[in-house]
Motif scaffolding. Structure first.
Motif, PDB file in Angstrom:
ATOM      1  N   ASN A  82     -21.209   2.396 -29.441  1.00  0.00           N
ATOM      2  CA  ASN A  82     -20.683   3.358 -30.413  1.00  0.00           C
ATOM      3  C   ASN A  82     -19.283   3.020 -30.922  1.00  0.00           C
ATOM      4  N   ILE A  83     -18.767   1.855 -30.564  1.00  0.00           N
ATOM      5  CA  ILE A  83     -17.365   1.622 -30.942  1.00  0.00           C
ATOM      6  C   ILE A  83     -17.200   1.329 -32.439  1.00  0.00           C
ATOM      7  N   ARG A  84     -18.288   1.054 -33.147  1.00  0.00           N
ATOM      8  CA  ARG A  84     -18.154   0.870 -34.602  1.00  0.00           C
ATOM      9  C   ARG A  84     -18.149   2.240 -35.275  1.00  0.00           C
ATOM     10  N   GLU A  85     -17.151   3.032 -34.919  1.00  0.00           N
ATOM     11  CA  GLU A  85     -17.010   4.421 -35.395  1.00  0.00           C
ATOM     12  C   GLU A  85     -16.140   4.416 -36.640  1.00  0.00           C
ATOM     13  N   GLU A  86     -16.598   5.055 -37.707  1.00  0.00           N
ATOM     14  CA  GLU A  86     -15.857   5.008 -38.973  1.00  0.00           C
ATOM     15  C   GLU A  86     -14.615   5.887 -38.955  1.00  0.00           C
ATOM     16  N   ASN A  87     -14.721   7.053 -38.297  1.00  0.00           N
ATOM     17  CA  ASN A  87     -13.564   7.953 -38.235  1.00  0.00           C
ATOM     18  C   ASN A  87     -12.526   7.365 -37.271  1.00  0.00           C
ATOM     19  N   ASN A  88     -11.333   7.147 -37.792  1.00  0.00           N
ATOM     20  CA  ASN A  88     -10.297   6.456 -37.006  1.00  0.00           C
ATOM     21  C   ASN A  88      -9.931   7.221 -35.739  1.00  0.00           C
ATOM     22  N   GLN A  89      -9.830   8.620 -35.861  1.00  0.00           N
ATOM     23  CA  GLN A  89      -9.423   9.439 -34.705  1.00  0.00           C
ATOM     24  C   GLN A  89     -10.599   9.428 -33.660  1.00  0.00           C
ATOM     25  N   ILE A  90     -11.721   9.530 -33.943  1.00  0.00           N
ATOM     26  CA  ILE A  90     -12.762   9.437 -32.889  1.00  0.00           C
ATOM     27  C   ILE A  90     -12.769   8.061 -32.292  1.00  0.00           C
ATOM     28  N   ALA A  91     -12.792   7.095 -33.100  1.00  0.00           N
ATOM     29  CA  ALA A  91     -12.672   5.662 -32.667  1.00  0.00           C
ATOM     30  C   ALA A  91     -11.553   5.479 -31.641  1.00  0.00           C
ATOM     31  N   LEU A  92     -10.403   6.117 -31.916  1.00  0.00           N
ATOM     32  CA  LEU A  92      -9.276   5.987 -30.981  1.00  0.00           C
ATOM     33  C   LEU A  92      -9.605   6.669 -29.651  1.00  0.00           C
ATOM     34  N   GLN A  93     -10.238   7.843 -29.725  1.00  0.00           N
ATOM     35  CA  GLN A  93     -10.622   8.569 -28.503  1.00  0.00           C
ATOM     36  C   GLN A  93     -11.597   7.732 -27.660  1.00  0.00           C
ATOM     37  N   LEU A  94     -12.545   7.091 -28.345  1.00  0.00           N
ATOM     38  CA  LEU A  94     -13.520   6.253 -27.640  1.00  0.00           C
ATOM     39  C   LEU A  94     -12.827   5.074 -26.944  1.00  0.00           C
ATOM     40  N   ALA A  95     -11.867   4.472 -27.636  1.00  0.00           N
ATOM     41  CA  ALA A  95     -11.135   3.343 -27.053  1.00  0.00           C
ATOM     42  C   ALA A  95     -10.391   3.782 -25.789  1.00  0.00           C
ATOM     43  N   VAL A  96      -9.796   4.970 -25.853  1.00  0.00           N
ATOM     44  CA  VAL A  96      -9.078   5.499 -24.686  1.00  0.00           C
ATOM     45  C   VAL A  96     -10.054   5.739 -23.533  1.00  0.00           C
ATOM     46  N   LEU A  97     -11.224   6.317 -23.852  1.00  0.00           N
ATOM     47  CA  LEU A  97     -12.243   6.585 -22.822  1.00  0.00           C
ATOM     48  C   LEU A  97     -12.688   5.300 -22.145  1.00  0.00           C
ATOM     49  N   ILE A  98     -13.009   4.295 -22.952  1.00  0.00           N
ATOM     50  CA  ILE A  98     -13.473   3.014 -22.392  1.00  0.00           C
ATOM     51  C   ILE A  98     -12.399   2.416 -21.498  1.00  0.00           C
ATOM     52  N   SER A  99     -11.137   2.513 -21.928  1.00  0.00           N
ATOM     53  CA  SER A  99     -10.041   1.933 -21.131  1.00  0.00           C
ATOM     54  C   SER A  99      -9.892   2.647 -19.791  1.00  0.00           C
ATOM     55  N   LYS A 100     -10.075   3.984 -19.786  1.00  0.00           N
ATOM     56  CA  LYS A 100      -9.940   4.762 -18.543  1.00  0.00           C
ATOM     57  C   LYS A 100     -11.047   4.381 -17.551  1.00  0.00           C
ATOM     58  N   ILE A 101     -12.264   4.205 -18.100  1.00  0.00           N
ATOM     59  CA  ILE A 101     -13.389   3.822 -17.238  1.00  0.00           C
ATOM     60  C   ILE A 101     -13.191   2.389 -16.733  1.00  0.00           C
ATOM     61  N   ALA A 102     -12.729   1.497 -17.622  1.00  0.00           N
ATOM     62  CA  ALA A 102     -12.520   0.096 -17.238  1.00  0.00           C
ATOM     63  C   ALA A 102     -11.505  -0.023 -16.107  1.00  0.00           C
ATOM     64  N   ARG A 103     -10.499   0.847 -16.128  1.00  0.00           N
ATOM     65  CA  ARG A 103      -9.483   0.797 -15.068  1.00  0.00           C
ATOM     66  C   ARG A 103     -10.110   1.015 -13.692  1.00  0.00           C
ATOM     67  N   LEU A 104     -11.145   1.862 -13.646  1.00  0.00           N
ATOM     68  CA  LEU A 104     -11.806   2.159 -12.372  1.00  0.00           C
ATOM     69  C   LEU A 104     -12.919   1.154 -12.051  1.00  0.00           C
ATOM     70  N   ASP A 105     -13.644   0.692 -13.088  1.00  0.00           N
ATOM     71  CA  ASP A 105     -14.894  -0.043 -12.835  1.00  0.00           C
ATOM     72  C   ASP A 105     -14.809  -1.555 -13.039  1.00  0.00           C
ATOM     73  N   TYR A 106     -13.771  -2.024 -13.772  1.00  0.00           N
ATOM     74  CA  TYR A 106     -13.712  -3.468 -14.018  1.00  0.00           C
ATOM     75  C   TYR A 106     -12.920  -4.131 -12.893  1.00  0.00           C
ATOM     76  N   PRO A 107     -13.372  -5.252 -12.335  1.00  0.00           N
ATOM     77  CA  PRO A 107     -14.579  -6.016 -12.708  1.00  0.00           C
ATOM     78  C   PRO A 107     -15.794  -5.704 -11.842  1.00  0.00           C
TER      79      PRO A 107
END
Length: 922
Positions: free
Chosen positions: A105-130
């Motif tokens: 879903n990261i190809r989101e046209e609305n810039n503000q939702i797109a930003l929220q998604l990026a923040v969400l992915i980063s928060k999850i990555a901090r816990l789950d990567y690698p």
């Protein structure tokens, strides 16, 4: 349905309706919806339903509902993501599903939702990567291959947020993972950045020739997206170089990317700068981009130099960058760079390079390695420092240093018409912006910070220059001048410079002559326009404090106190600031202070009424605290006035914790100054104290520490414990139950109540006292116990009959500690055992009957046996062994307590004790 039942795709329409209803202005619709969401949140499948709504597009899906779904999704992830139980929160299978769908879903046209998604992915990555999301970066890299500008922009948005989040993990394994990410991502990102910069420059060149810019940009949004993607790429490059390698100031290992990136970044700045001017009045978006891009690019150079100073030492990097920045600073109009944000970054770079400790040459000079042995770390550092020093000598020769000094004072220190207008409109804000603001945020403070560093490096060269400017300014602007002329503004700038470097100028100037010949006359010139010089002289007197000697000192005090009565608030605040410095200085004369004390109080009270801003109130409160520290009992005649003042400030500062903390500190000084007259303040003090020590009050988290210290100061200075003070004691139970952060002060408070409160205290608050001591003794470490044991000992000394039954539980724990035998090779534990045993010895001597009762408690005996502690026939005999065993570890007083207890034991005619007679007598 029950809370544990999972939600599925079939629940998505219902969930959408509930979210929409929770946004309703109608309470009857909103409240049930909010309640339903709260019940759904812990159920498996909740996040999956939300993600379906976040991913939905089209006219049937409201943007505000999607945004709210994103907020709930983020909160749920923060709360439940680590949960490993399928029955509650998010199962591992659901997590896999959510991770995959988020990336889809990261190809989101609305810039503000797109930003929220990026923040969400980063928060999850901090816990789950690698460990659990090993393919995260490979999936993102695959998506980057798309020719679609929007898709690649969104991927970079996710990449930047994720890299930033992962960079905060500091374990060695996390840093190795980051280095691996850098090795995979850098090349692609850097090449795209270089390609994009060419595209952007070609487009800007073409557009700068056109007059129909707005219509061209409306037809194609790609250029703006490419510009944004390019800036995201820049952030990622900076992040990779910054966090992908340990700082070379530690390793002395060159980071090759610094040498690769910095010259290209500098070249991009030089190419983009002209567009700042060419688009200024033609196209707002492109003008804003040029401005933002140049500033961000310069920030990257500043960041990389700070992180990897040795890698910055290259002929194509260090001298070229410093030379460019110096040209901008000394001639911004010619470079087309006369905008503040960019100038500030150029000044920051020159300042950080000039004060960089890695570039200071070693006294032993350059290392010449004649052997085949590799250079040591220190030798490498010396070589880098020597090369850097040589480069800076070339780029900053003496004449350029003098020019820079002149430019900083004569151009950047001078107030502009805009500055003076801002001063007139709001003198209070103006004062703080000039004096309190972070130096990197405004041009003048930044120029002043650069001047101080440059002067420090070239003080012998620059001291005569500053003195020359000062004398020139004083000659063209006489002390009685009333018009705001260029001469007056130059004098203000020269005084600014002289204030910052007083330590060197005192060899060239006699302060006494300067004060009597100019400064004192300028201070007394009350013309409104002279506020510029009055304020600057007020600040300067605080800076030159070490040079103010003899009879002049008293004149300076009087002059500054007079300025507290000035018509201009900026002048009054400056005087307040300098008086603080003067009264804290080692050669300060309290006699001189006492003469002007009534005026100081009156002016402080007036000033707090006149100011509006938080910083001003804190500044005045700080000054009052300084006055209180010096006046001692001379404050008593002003106690009533000060109490009213403190009450007023407390009432007005509701909700402003930082101001209230400052106030609590001032109150502590006030109470200490009043001494045994402190009850004069109780009508104001007690409600404030009661609010501050109540752990259930709204501001408890922020105010508790300072409130507890004020409580202790109040008790220490009380002539007796009045009922209002007595009634505060139960609050200590809540404080100790909450944490042991204030243990030492808490124990002091117990001690004060024990000594002052007497048997009335035990009678009124025995239960609370027992609760406090029981909580402490059962839970603190050895250091905490050693802090607490003296107060238990004191209770038994003062109240041998009344206190022991009240604190029976704590005393049982001391028996347990004394007999525990867990102190081998542990000196602090030995001290705790010896001290605990001494308290029990005192108890036996002073209340033998209670001791017998305590030692025969069946529950205590059972607990001790269960813990595996081996006992003699009874607890008393075990204690006798302990006293004999630990006598060499006890203090002199404790040894006497042991001896007296053993003497009492000998009178009890216990046969087993007679067997130990040799040990006891010895």
């Amino acid at each position: 349905s029950g809370d544990s039942m999972a939600l599925s795709a079939g629940d998505v329409p219902t969930m959408y309706a509930v979210l929409a209803n929770s946004l309703s202005a109608d309470e009857a619709t909103r409240h049930p919806a909010e309640s339903a969401l709260a019940q759904c949140e812990p159920r498996p499948g909740f996040c999956s339903c939300l993600l379906e709504i976040i991913s939905a597009r089209g006219s049937s899906c409201r943007e505000d509902v999607r945004l709210l779904a994103t907020v709930y999704f983020k909160n749920s992830i923060n709360r439940y993501w680590r949960t490993r139980r399928d029955s509650y929160g998010i199962s591992n299978e659901e997590k896999d599903h959510l991770r995959k769908n988020l990336l889809l879903n990261i190809r989101e046209e609305n810039n503000q939702i797109a930003l929220q998604l990026a923040v969400l992915i980063s928060k999850i990555a901090r816990l789950d990567y690698p460990r659990e999301w090993r393919d995260l970066f490979s999936i993102l890299a695959q998506q980057l291959q798309s020719a679609d500008v929007l898709a690649s922009h969104r991927v970079f948005m996710v990449l930047f947020r994720t890299l930033k989040e992962l960079s905060t993990k500091r374990l060695a394994v996390d840093q190795r993972n980051y280095a691996e990410i850098t090795s995979h991502l850098f090349e692609y990102t850097w090449n795209l950045w270089k390609s994009d910069v060419q595209t952007i420059l070609q487009n800007l060149s073409m557009l700068s020739q056109r007059n129909d810019l707005d219509s061209i940009l409306e037809q194609s949004n790609d250029l703006i997206l490419i510009c944004d993607r390019w800036l995201l790429c820049l952030k990622i490059i900076r992040q990779l170089i910054f966090s992908g390698y340990a700082s070379d100031s530690t390793t002395a290992q060159e980071v090759w990317q610094v040498r690769e990136v910095c010259p290209t970044v500098l070249s991009a700045i030089q190419s983009l700068l002209p567009y700042y001017s060419s688009f200024k009045d033609k196209q707002a978006k492109l003008w804003e981009f040029a401005k933002r891009a140049c500033t961000k690019l310069m920030k990257v150079l500043v960041t990389l130099q700070g992180r990897h100073p040795y890698s910055f030492v290259h002929q194509t990097v260090l001298p070229a960058t410093v030379d460019f920045c110096l040209n901008i600073i000394t001639n911004p109009e010619q470079a087309g760079a006369s905008f503040e944000e960019f100038l500030i970054q150029c000044m920051v770079l020159v300042k950080t390079v000039s004060e960089c400790k890695e570039y200071k040459p070693s006294a032993t000079g350059r290392v010449i390695n004649q052997s085949a042995e590799p250079l040591s770390l220190e030798q490498k550092k010396k070589n880098f420092a020597a090369v850097a020093s040589d480069m800076l000598k070339v780029v900053l020769p003496g004449d350029r240093v003098v020019l820079l000094c002149n430019i900083l004072i004569r151009r950047y220190f001078i107030y502009t018409a805009k500055d003076l207008e801002e001063w007139s409109e709001n003198p209070e804000s103006f004062h703080h912006e000039q004096n309190v603001v972070q130096w990197t945020e405004k041009q003048r403070p930044c120029a002043e910070a650069l001047f101080i560093v440059i002067f420090e490096n070239y003080r012998e060269l620059l001291a005569p220059v500053v003195v020359s400017i000062l004398r020139e300014a004083m000659s063209v602007s006489p002390p009685l001048e009333t018009d705001v002329t260029s001469g007056m503004l130059l004098k203000d700038a020269a005084y600014t410079a002289a204030g910052h470097v007083y330590y060197e100028l005192s060899n060239y100037l006699s302060f006494n002559e300067w004060f009597h010949g100019s400064l004192s006359i300028e201070i007394s010139n009350g013309h409104p326009n002279m506020r510029i010089i009055r304020r600057k002289v007020a600040l300067l007197l605080g800076q030159w404090i070490s040079e103010i000697k003899g009879d002049t000192r008293k004149l300076v005090y009087r002059a500054l106190v007079a300025l507290l009565q000035d018509n201009d608030i900026a002048v009054r605040l400056a005087a307040c600031s300098s008086l603080c410095y003067l009264f804290q200085e080692s050669s300060f004369s309290e006699l001189d202070l006492f003469e002007c004390l009534p005026t100081c109080w009156t002016m402080c009270f007036k000033l707090t009424e006149d100011v509006q801003e938080f910083d001003s109130k804190v500044q005045v409160l700080n000054f009052i605290s300084v006055l209180l520290e010096h006046v001692g009992d001379k404050v008593i005649p002003f106690a009533s006035q000060l109490s009213q003042f403190f009450q007023k400030i407390w009432d007005e500062s509701a909700g402003e914790s930082l101001l209230q903390i400052q106030l609590l500190t001032a109150l502590r000084t006030f109470v200490s100054s009043l001494g045994y007259q402190s009850p004069l303040s109780y009508h104001m003090l007690m409600p404030i104290l009661q609010s501050g020590v109540n752990v259930d009050s709204p501001d408890a988290l922020n105010l508790l520490e300072d409130s507890v210290l004020l409580w202790e100061a109040t008790l220490s200075n009380a002539p007796s414990i009045v009922s209002q003070l007595m009634d505060l004691f139960p609050y200590l139970v809540g404080i100790v139950n909450r944490s042991f952060d204030h243990l030492e002060v808490g124990v002091n408070i117990v001690e004060d109540y024990t000594i002052f409160g007497g048997s009335e205290f035990l009678k009124s608050h025995g239960t609370s006292l027992a609760n406090v001591l029981d909580t402490i003794v059962g839970n603190v470490n050895d250091k905490g116990l050693l802090t607490t044991l003296p107060v238990i000992d004191l209770l038994i000394q003062l109240f041998p009959q009344e206190a022991p039954p009240l604190i029976s539980s704590a005393l049982q724990k001391l028996i347990f500690i004394s007999l525990s035998r867990d102190d081998e090779h542990n000196p602090s534990r030995t001290t705790v055992r010896a001290s605990s045993g001494a308290i029990l010895a005192r108890l036996l001597v002073m209340n033998t009957n209670f001791s017998a009762q305590l030692l025969s408690e069946p529950a205590l005996l059972a607990n001790i046996q269960q813990s595996g502690i081996s006992l003699k026939d009874n607890l008393l005999l075990s204690l006798v062994d302990m006293w004999i065993d630990k006598v060499d570890n006890a203090t002199a007083i404790q040894q006497k307590e042991y001896a007296m207890a053993l003497s009492v034991v000998l009178t009890l005619q216990i046969p087993q004790v007679i067997d130990k007679l040799d040990d006891i007598l010895r």
